[in-house]
Enzyme design. Structure first.
Site, short mmCIF file in Angstrom:
data_model
loop_
_atom_site.label_atom_id
_atom_site.label_comp_id
_atom_site.label_asym_id
_atom_site.label_seq_id
_atom_site.Cartn_x
_atom_site.Cartn_y
_atom_site.Cartn_z
CG ASP A 173 27.42 34.76 35.32
OD1 ASP A 173 27.44 35.44 34.53
OD2 ASP A 173 27.67 35.33 36.42
CD GLU A 184 46.29 24.51 40.23
OE1 GLU A 184 45.77 24.22 41.31
OE2 GLU A 184 47.35 25.28 39.93
#
Length: 557
Positions: free
Chosen positions: A211, A260
């Site tokens: 989500d 990242e």
């Protein structure tokens, strides 16, 4: 074809997700087995044969975890517990086992951006500025005048910051006040979330739908968002009048450093062969380009869906061709999950109904054509429960609204209740067969009864049966399972592309108008219909006539 027929080798392999058909179940509205008017886990188990008959590969189950239900389960107070209204952990394990017996994979929602304000982590974090979980959420001092740290807005309206008197600081909530954002800059938080994921992966789930995954990180400098100029376009899928988009949301979500984080998430899921990650991606600027970044390479996520097919923009020749071109340009080997409807967007059928599709026949033909297009595109695809029935957006009176987003924005911003009404299983049964309670949690529109499952199953050419045949047919087409996609030059309104694998080459044509269109097969003299029972346009020498909102699939060579 029997729903338990042998799967192609691709769908038995660890990269089954590359061409999967996924069916989204919104538990509150699928089937109520307990009789309280709210759908539950046992109800899903009772209806698994229906899902298996569609021929899909996986089920995405929206949240069923312990929650105060301020946002209907997207505010989790215990990631490892089942909310009692949905059943028990044993009920979920029964669902998981029953699905696997039917060769159906189970993906569950994971809400990692925020928790409920009743989660034990947040309760502790609130106590002081120096407790063990003090830095597990996003806390900040106010500005010198005591106002919130930034001008960021909540997606549900109002400031994204709320003052906590006990701690004497503001906390960030990109959504409801009751949904405080976790601090993903803190490695302890990342480790804790990994343990919650491992709990479900060890149980045997086949992956996660993530989500609002690109909300995980915020700008650590807490810079204000710029106001949106009048000539600055709204993002795809944004609703007109939504205060969240009065700003350009540059610093509160969609931060490039979020990418990242993906490597460690992918490393975790790769410990479970065949498990997959489906990311929900929204974007301030370009949903296709942004979502493609999340699936590039083996150190990011497996699939991503975006709002490119969930806008009010009509599905014209130009719009669809441009969308496909851009997906092919940006995704490369990354996998898009083509999605035209979820529990967050107005119903597929109603969204485009206002654009002239002709008469009632034209609307029905368009629905069938769009189903064929969805299963023919390169990548995976997701079908939201009820879209296979052609359900329209429900009109819910204010006094019956449940969605906090819809209530807060009424009447200027359309809420999400209209796409979340219960499934109609039986046309004449009480509550359309969804529940034995006197009243379901949301009303079932009268017009939905005509689209009930028991009615469509009796009609060979119903939309439901068309979806079934298309999905089963797709599973037998190597070109659709793994083939590349090449757009071909076709005159408007005929959208065309080639799907090609080493085993098969398919010509795919879609007429995006109510008027018959013609295509010259001179370049493909040996082209024959790939599915005589489904698509058999008239042929005049080398020319074929594709009827209004019709489809042609042809085998080449």
């Amino acid at each position: 074809m029997n729903s338990t027929s042998q799967r192609p080798p691709l769908l038995q392999s660890q990269d089954w997700w590359r061409s999967a058909v996924i069916y989204q179940v919104y538990p509150r509205s699928f089937q109520d087995a307990s009789g309280d008017g709210i759908g539950d886990l046992k109800g899903i188990t009772q209806r698994l044969d229906y899902i298996a008959a569609l021929g899909v590969d996986a089920i995405w189950v929206s949240p069923f975890f312990k929650s105060p239900m301020k946002d209907f389960g997207y505010d989790i107070s215990d990631y490892r517990a089942v909310e009692p209204m949905f059943g028990t952990l044993a009920d979920f394990q029964e669902l998981l086992a029953a699905a696997h017996q039917r060769q159906l994979k189970i993906l569950i929602d994971q809400v990692w951006n925020h928790t409920s304000d009743q989660h034990a982590w947040f309760v502790e974090s609130c106590q002081s500025q120096n407790n063990p979980k003090a830095d597990w959420y996003v806390w900040a001092d106010g500005k010198s005048d005591g106002s919130p740290p930034t001008n960021w807005q909540s997606a549900f309206g109002g400031s994204a910051w709320t003052w906590e008197p006990l701690r004497q600081q503001y906390y960030l909530h990109n959504f409801l006040v009751e949904q405080p954002d976790l601090n993903w800059h803190n490695p302890e938080v990342r480790d804790a979330i990994a343990q919650e994921a491992i709990f479900w992966l060890d149980m045997g789930v086949d992956g996660f739908r993530l989500d609002v995954i690109n909300f995980l990180l915020h700008d650590r400098q807490l810079r204000d968002n710029p106001l949106r100029p009048e000539d600055h376009p709204l993002p795809a899928g944004a609703r007109e009048g939504d205060p969240f988009f009065f700003q350009i949301n540059q610093y509160n979500f969609g931060r490039p450093e979020t990418l990242e984080l993906l490597g460690s998430i992918r490393q975790l899921i790769d410990r479970y062969p065949g498990a997959t990650l489906l990311a929900e991606i929204s974007s301030e600027e370009d949903s296709i380009l942004t979502s493609s970044h999340y699936v590039q390479g083996d150190d990011r996520l497996h699939m991503a869906y975006n709002s490119s097919l969930m806008t009010d923009e009509p599905p014209t020749y130009e719009n669809l061709r441009r969308t496909i071109e851009r997906v092919e340009q940006h995704f490369g080997e990354g996998v898009i999950c083509w999605t035209a409807g979820t529990h967050d967007f107005p119903r597929l059928k109603s969204r485009w109904q206002k654009h002239q599709l002709g008469n009632e026949f034209g609307q029905e033909a368009f629905d069938h054509m769009f189903a064929a297009l969805l299963i023919a595109l390169r990548g995976s695809c997701c079908i939201y429960q009820g879209d296979e029935l052609g359900l329209t957006e429900a009109q819910i009176p204010f006094e019956k609204l449940q969605d906090p987003f819809g209530i807060a924005g009424y009447p200027n911003v359309l809420g999400r209740d209209g796409c979340r009404t219960p499934m109609p299983w039986q046309q004449t049964a009480e509550n359309a067969g969804f529940t034995t309670a006197s009243e379901p949690w949301l009303p079932i529109p009268k017009e939905h009864r005509a689209h009930a499952v028991d009615q469509q199953e009796q009609i060979h050419d119903s939309l439901l049966n068309k979806y079934r045949r298309l999905i089963h047919w797709r599973r037998r087409q190597p070109a659709l399972l793994r083939g590349k996609l090449t757009l071909i030059d076709t005159a408007e309104p005929l959208l065309g592309f080639i799907r090609e694998s080493k085993e098969q080459t398919l010509l795919c044509l879609f007429n995006l108008s109510l008027t018959p269109a013609y295509y010259d097969l001179a370049a493909y003299p040996d082209c024959v219909s790939a599915s005589d029972s489904e698509f058999s346009p008239r042929r005049y020498g080398n020319k074929i006539e594709v009827p209004g909102y019709g489809v042609f699939f042809g085998c080449i060579g």
